[in-house]
Design a protein around this motif. Structure first.
Motif, PDB file in Angstrom:
ATOM      1  N   THR A 225       0.827  -1.219   0.000  1.00 53.20           N
ATOM      2  CA  THR A 225       0.000   0.000   0.000  1.00 53.20           C
ATOM      3  C   THR A 225       0.863   1.271   0.000  1.00 53.20           C
ATOM      4  O   THR A 225       0.525   2.250  -0.658  1.00 53.20           O
ATOM      5  N   GLU A 226       1.970   1.229   0.723  1.00 54.96           N
ATOM      6  CA  GLU A 226       2.810   2.423   0.797  1.00 54.96           C
ATOM      7  C   GLU A 226       3.373   2.758  -0.589  1.00 54.96           C
ATOM      8  O   GLU A 226       3.343   3.907  -1.039  1.00 54.96           O
ATOM      9  N   GLU A 227       3.891   1.713  -1.258  1.00 54.07           N
ATOM     10  CA  GLU A 227       4.399   1.875  -2.618  1.00 54.07           C
ATOM     11  C   GLU A 227       3.310   2.415  -3.541  1.00 54.07           C
ATOM     12  O   GLU A 227       3.545   3.275  -4.385  1.00 54.07           O
ATOM     13  N   ALA A 228       2.118   1.844  -3.383  1.00 47.75           N
ATOM     14  CA  ALA A 228       1.029   2.196  -4.295  1.00 47.75           C
ATOM     15  C   ALA A 228       0.634   3.661  -4.164  1.00 47.75           C
ATOM     16  O   ALA A 228       0.181   4.280  -5.126  1.00 47.75           O
ATOM     17  N   THR A 229       0.815   4.232  -2.975  1.00 50.26           N
ATOM     18  CA  THR A 229       0.490   5.662  -2.847  1.00 50.26           C
ATOM     19  C   THR A 229       1.521   6.506  -3.610  1.00 50.26           C
ATOM     20  O   THR A 229       1.222   7.626  -4.011  1.00 50.26           O
ATOM     21  N   ARG A 230       2.699   5.971  -3.816  1.00 49.66           N
ATOM     22  CA  ARG A 230       3.668   6.700  -4.658  1.00 49.66           C
ATOM     23  C   ARG A 230       3.290   6.546  -6.129  1.00 49.66           C
ATOM     24  O   ARG A 230       3.242   7.502  -6.882  1.00 49.66           O
ATOM     25  N   TRP A 231       3.045   5.285  -6.518  1.00 48.81           N
ATOM     26  CA  TRP A 231       2.686   5.018  -7.920  1.00 48.81           C
ATOM     27  C   TRP A 231       1.491   5.855  -8.354  1.00 48.81           C
ATOM     28  O   TRP A 231       1.441   6.341  -9.482  1.00 48.81           O
ATOM     29  N   SER A 232       0.493   5.960  -7.461  1.00 50.08           N
ATOM     30  CA  SER A 232      -0.763   6.606  -7.858  1.00 50.08           C
ATOM     31  C   SER A 232      -0.948   7.927  -7.117  1.00 50.08           C
ATOM     32  O   SER A 232      -2.073   8.322  -6.826  1.00 50.08           O
ATOM     33  N   ALA A 233       0.149   8.599  -6.831  1.00 50.85           N
ATOM     34  CA  ALA A 233       0.077   9.865  -6.086  1.00 50.85           C
ATOM     35  C   ALA A 233      -0.928  10.807  -6.741  1.00 50.85           C
ATOM     36  O   ALA A 233      -0.929  10.960  -7.964  1.00 50.85           O
ATOM     37  N   PRO A 234      -1.795  11.436  -5.940  1.00 50.99           N
ATOM     38  CA  PRO A 234      -2.839  12.300  -6.509  1.00 50.99           C
ATOM     39  C   PRO A 234      -2.300  13.491  -7.317  1.00 50.99           C
ATOM     40  O   PRO A 234      -3.044  14.085  -8.082  1.00 50.99           O
ATOM     41  N   ASP A 235      -1.016  13.831  -7.164  1.00 54.15           N
ATOM     42  CA  ASP A 235      -0.494  14.940  -7.981  1.00 54.15           C
ATOM     43  C   ASP A 235      -0.192  14.496  -9.414  1.00 54.15           C
ATOM     44  O   ASP A 235       0.262  15.293 -10.241  1.00 54.15           O
TER      45      ASP A 235
ATOM     46  N   GLY B 154      -7.890   8.875  -0.456  1.00 52.39           N
ATOM     47  CA  GLY B 154      -7.365  10.242  -0.399  1.00 52.39           C
ATOM     48  C   GLY B 154      -5.861  10.351  -0.633  1.00 52.39           C
ATOM     49  O   GLY B 154      -5.322  11.445  -0.721  1.00 52.39           O
ATOM     50  N   ARG B 155      -5.172   9.218  -0.732  1.00 50.16           N
ATOM     51  CA  ARG B 155      -3.699   9.271  -0.885  1.00 50.16           C
ATOM     52  C   ARG B 155      -3.221   8.604  -2.157  1.00 50.16           C
ATOM     53  O   ARG B 155      -2.033   8.626  -2.486  1.00 50.16           O
ATOM     54  N   GLY B 156      -4.131   7.959  -2.872  1.00 53.48           N
ATOM     55  CA  GLY B 156      -3.757   7.242  -4.087  1.00 53.48           C
ATOM     56  C   GLY B 156      -5.021   6.728  -4.717  1.00 53.48           C
ATOM     57  O   GLY B 156      -6.121   7.200  -4.385  1.00 53.48           O
ATOM     58  N   TRP B 157      -4.905   5.744  -5.587  1.00 56.09           N
ATOM     59  CA  TRP B 157      -6.117   5.240  -6.229  1.00 56.09           C
ATOM     60  C   TRP B 157      -5.955   3.753  -6.508  1.00 56.09           C
ATOM     61  O   TRP B 157      -4.919   3.324  -7.017  1.00 56.09           O
TER      62      TRP B 157
ATOM     63  N   GLY C  41     -18.381  -2.637  -5.500  1.00 51.72           N
ATOM     64  CA  GLY C  41     -18.832  -1.710  -4.457  1.00 51.72           C
ATOM     65  C   GLY C  41     -17.678  -0.921  -3.856  1.00 51.72           C
ATOM     66  O   GLY C  41     -17.893   0.068  -3.153  1.00 51.72           O
ATOM     67  N   MET C  42     -16.458  -1.337  -4.140  1.00 57.19           N
ATOM     68  CA  MET C  42     -15.312  -0.704  -3.466  1.00 57.19           C
ATOM     69  C   MET C  42     -14.839   0.567  -4.180  1.00 57.19           C
ATOM     70  O   MET C  42     -15.252   0.863  -5.297  1.00 57.19           O
ATOM     71  N   GLU C  43     -13.906   1.253  -3.500  1.00 58.32           N
ATOM     72  CA  GLU C  43     -13.315   2.446  -4.110  1.00 58.32           C
ATOM     73  C   GLU C  43     -12.194   2.021  -5.057  1.00 58.32           C
ATOM     74  O   GLU C  43     -11.341   1.216  -4.685  1.00 58.32           O
ATOM     75  N   GLY C  44     -12.208   2.590  -6.257  1.00 56.77           N
ATOM     76  CA  GLY C  44     -11.181   2.232  -7.230  1.00 56.77           C
ATOM     77  C   GLY C  44     -11.802   2.154  -8.607  1.00 56.77           C
ATOM     78  O   GLY C  44     -12.983   2.413  -8.783  1.00 56.77           O
TER      79      GLY C  44
END
Ligand code: GLC
Length: 541
Positions: free
Chosen positions: A251-261, A306-309, A346-349
Motif C-alpha cells: 500500500t505504501e508503494e502504491a500511494t507513490r505510484w498513484s500519487a494524486p499529484d 485520499g492518498r492514491g487510487w 462496491g469498493m473504491e477504485g
C-alpha cells in the motif's frame, strides 16, 4: 459521457480487458483480430464500459502471446492492419470508449531489430540497449531464475556474454539505465498518443529498474525516478490514463505510484489479494481464508483513500477464472459470479472486467498436452522432471494456469462458440453451449445484466467513487459486508460468499434503505447461497 480531458476521469470509469487472440475471429484463420473487436463495440457499449485495455497487438513472434514485441509501431498481421487499428480507436471513441494499449517496456522480443543489432557486437550502439554480463559457458553471472523457469541468463557464444531476461529466453530485458533506451520508448509512446490512444497499461513496470548484480528485479533504487521521467515525458496530457502492473506493490508503494499529484501513474494493479490462496509456489493452492481476503482489501481501501487510487480486479489474462477460483462454477455459477462482482464493484477504485467475466466464464478442463501457455508448458516439463505424478500436475494446471483465461470468448452455442468459422487457435471451453453471450443477452437475470447495472450505478451515485470504506464482521468466515459513506450517501454491500444460508442482521441506519442491486428477489432476510445486495441511503432513491 465522461469528460476525458480532465485529470481523474477514470475514477468514475470501468474498463474492459480484451485478449485479442481469443476475443473474436473475423476472417476464419482461427485467431481473434481487430475487425472482430470492431464488430463487438456495440456489445461493449451495451455493457457500459468507458475503455478497453487491449492486451498487446503489436508485431510479435508470439512466444508469449504478444508480450514479446518485435516492432512497437506495427500491428501483428493476423490481428489486422494499422488502418484497422485507427478505425478501432475512432469507432470506440464515437461510443465513449477509450482504447488503452498494453506497453511492454521491460523487455522486447529477441527478434526486435534492436536486439538483432545488439547481437552483432559489443561496439554496436544497440548492444547497450540490453543487459549483458561477461561469462563463460555454463557459468552464468549468478543464480537468478527467470519467471517462466530456468536461468535468467542466456549465453551468446559469439559475444562471450550473457544477456539478462526476467521472463522467457525470447524476452531479453531492456537496459533502462541507458537514457537512449528510455528516450526511444517515450518517443514510441507518443506515436500511439498521436494516433488517438487514450491510455496505457504498463506491463511489469516495477521491474524496469533492475539491478541484476544485486539480484534486484522489482523496486530497484531508481524505479520511481524513472517512472516520474516516463510520466513527464510520455504522458503530459492530464486525461491520459495509466495503469502499471506492479506485483511488488504494497500500500505504501502504491500511494507513490498513484500519487494524486499525477507525478507517476493513475493507478497500479497490485496482487496482494490474488496471492492469498497460493502455497509454496505459484502452482500450489491453499484454501482462501475469507477473513484474510477481507482484511487485505480493507487495508488497501483505507490506506489509499485520499492518498492514491486503487484498481479493482479479480480476473485477467494471467489468472484463473475467479468464478472457478473463489466462486462456485457448478450449481451456483450465476449467483457466485454476481456475488463476486458486487463485492468488487462496491469498493473504491477503478474496476476492470476481463473478457468473459461478464458472462461468468469458467476455468477450462484441458488435458496436459492441450496447454499452450509457455509458463504452463515449462511447469509441466519441470514438475515431470522433479517426479511429480501427472495427476497432481494436471490438478495444478487446471487450478492455476493462465490458459484458463485464454480459451476463446463464448459468443453463442454454434460450433466453436461463434468465435471463429475456422479452427480455433486454442480449444473452446466445452461448456459454451450453456455459457455464452447470446444466452446471456436473452436472459434478463444473466450475469451480463448484473454487470451492466453495476457499471451504471458507479456513474449515478458518487458514493461509489468517493465513499469511505468500513469493513463489518471482519472475522466472519462467509459474509463479506462493508459500508461506503460520504456526507450525503451511504452504501451497504452484503455478500454471502458461501453456498450455505446465513443469518444476517441489518446494521443500524439501513432498516429502510433502498436496494440498488441484488442477485435474489425479495428483501434482506436470511442470506441465500451467494446472495449479494447493495443497499443505499441518501439523496438519490
Ligand atoms: C505480464 C503479462 C504477462 C506476460 C509477462 C511478461 O505479467 O501480464 O502475460 O507474460 O508480463 O511480459
Amino acid at each position: 459521457m465522461l469528460d476525458k480531458t480532465v485529470y481523474g476521469w477514470w475514477k468514475s470509469a470501468v474498463f474492459y480487458q480484451i485478449y485479442p487472440k481469443s476475443f473474436l475471429d473475423s476472417d476464419g484463420d482461427g485467431i481473434g483480430d481487430i475487425p472482430g473487436i470492431l464488430s463487438r463495440l456495440d456489445y461493449l457499449s451495451k455493457l457500459g464500459v468507458d475503455g478497453v485495455w487491449l492486451s498487446p497487438v503489436f508485431a510479435s513472434p508470439q512466444a508469449d502471446n504478444g508480450y514479446d514485441i518485435s516492432d512497437y509501431r506495427e500491428i501483428w498481421p493476423p490481428y489486422g492492419t494499422m488502418e484497422d487499428m485507427d478505425r478501432l480507436i475512432a469507432e470506440a471513441k464515437k461510443r465513449g470508449i477509450s482504447v488503452i494499449m498494453d506497453l511492454v517496456l521491460n523487455h522486447t522480443s529477441d527478434e526486435h531489430p534492436w536486439f538483432r543489432e545488439a547481437l552483432k557486437g559489443r561496439d554496436n550502439p544497440y548492444h547497450d540497449y540490453y543487459v549483458w554480463r561477461d561469462g563463460k559457458p555454463g557459468c552464468p553471472p549468478n543464480d537468478m531464475r527467470a519467471c517462466f523457469g530456468g536461468s535468467a541468463w542466456e549465453y551468446v557464444p559469439e559475444l562471450h556474454q550473457y544477456y539478462f531476461h526476467q521472463y522467457a529466453v525470447k524476452q531479453p530485458d531492456l537496459n533502462w539505465d541507458n537514457p537512449e533506451v528510455r528516450r526511444e520508448l517515450y518517443h514510441m509512446i507518443r506515436f500511439w498518443v498521436d494516433r488517438g490512444v487514450e491510455g496505457f497499461r504498463l506491463d511489469v513496470i516495477d521491474s524496469v529498474a533492475k539491478e541484476p548484480d544485486k539480484k534486484i528485479t522489482a523496486r530497484g533504487p531508481k524505479l520511481h525516478e524513472y517512472i516520474r521521467e516516463l510520466s513527464a515525458s510520455a504522458f503530459p496530457e492530464p486525461g491520459l490514463v495509466t495503469v502499471g502492473e506492479a506485483w511488488s506493490a504494497d500500500t505504501e508503494e502504491a500511494t507513490r505510484w498513484s500519487a494524486p499529484d499525477g507525478s507517476e501513474l493513475s493507478m497500479v494493479f497490485q496482487f496482494e489479494h490474488i496471492c492469498l490462496d497460493q502455497g509454496g509456489e505459484k502452482w500450489d493452492t491453499v484454501p482462501l481464508s475469507l477473513p484474510r481476503l477481507k482484511r487485505c482489501f480493507e487495508r488497501w481501501q483505507r490506506e489509499l483513500h485520499g492518498r492514491g487510487w486503487n484498481s479493482l480486479f479479480l480476473d485477467n489474462h494471467d489468472l484463473p477464472r475467479v468464478v472457478s477460483r473463489w466462486g462456485d462454477d457448478g450449481r451456483y455459477r450465476v449467483e457466485s459470479a454476481k456475488c463476486l462482482a458486487a463485492m468488487l464493484h462496491g469498493m473504491e477504485g477503478t474496476p476492470y472486467v476481463y473478457q468473459g467475466e461478464e458472462i461468468g466464464m469458467t476455468n477450462a478442463p484441458l488435458g496436459l498436452d492441450e496447454y499452450e501457455d509457455l509458463e504452463t508448458v515449462n511447469m509441466i516439463a519441470e514438475r515431470r522432471e522433479r517426479g511429480y505424478p501427472d495427476g497432481d500436475i494436471l490438478a495444478s494446471a487446471r487450478a492455476r494456469s493462465r490458459d484458463n483465461a485464454r480459451t476463446p470468448m463464448q459468443w453463442d452455442d454454434s460450433p466453436n462458440a461463434g468465435f471463429t468459422a475456422g479452427t480455433p487457435w486454442f480449444k473452446v471451453n466445452e461448456n459454451f453451449r450453456e455459457v455464452n453471450v447470446k444466452a446471456a443477452m436473452e436472459d434478463p437475470d444473466s450475469v451480463f445484466y448484473f454487470y451492466q447495472r453495476l457499471i451504471a450505478l458507479r456513474k449515478t451515485c458518487p458514493v461509489f467513487r468517493d465513499g469511505e470504506f468500513t469493513l463489518l464482521l471482519p472475522e466472519d468466515e462467509a459474509l463479506f459486508v462493508y459500508t461506503r459513506e460520504t456526507d450525503a450517501e451511504r452504501l451497504l454491500v452484503v455478500c454471502n460468499m458461501s453456498g450455505e444460508e446465513r443469518e444476517f442482521d441489518l446494521p443500524a441506519g439501513f432498516e429502510s434503505a433502498a436496494t440498488l442491486i441484488a442477485n435474489y428477489p425479495g428483501a434482506v432476510g436470511v442470506l441465500r447461497p451467494w446472495e449479494a445486495r447493495i443497499l443505499y441511503v441518501g439523496g438519490r432513491t
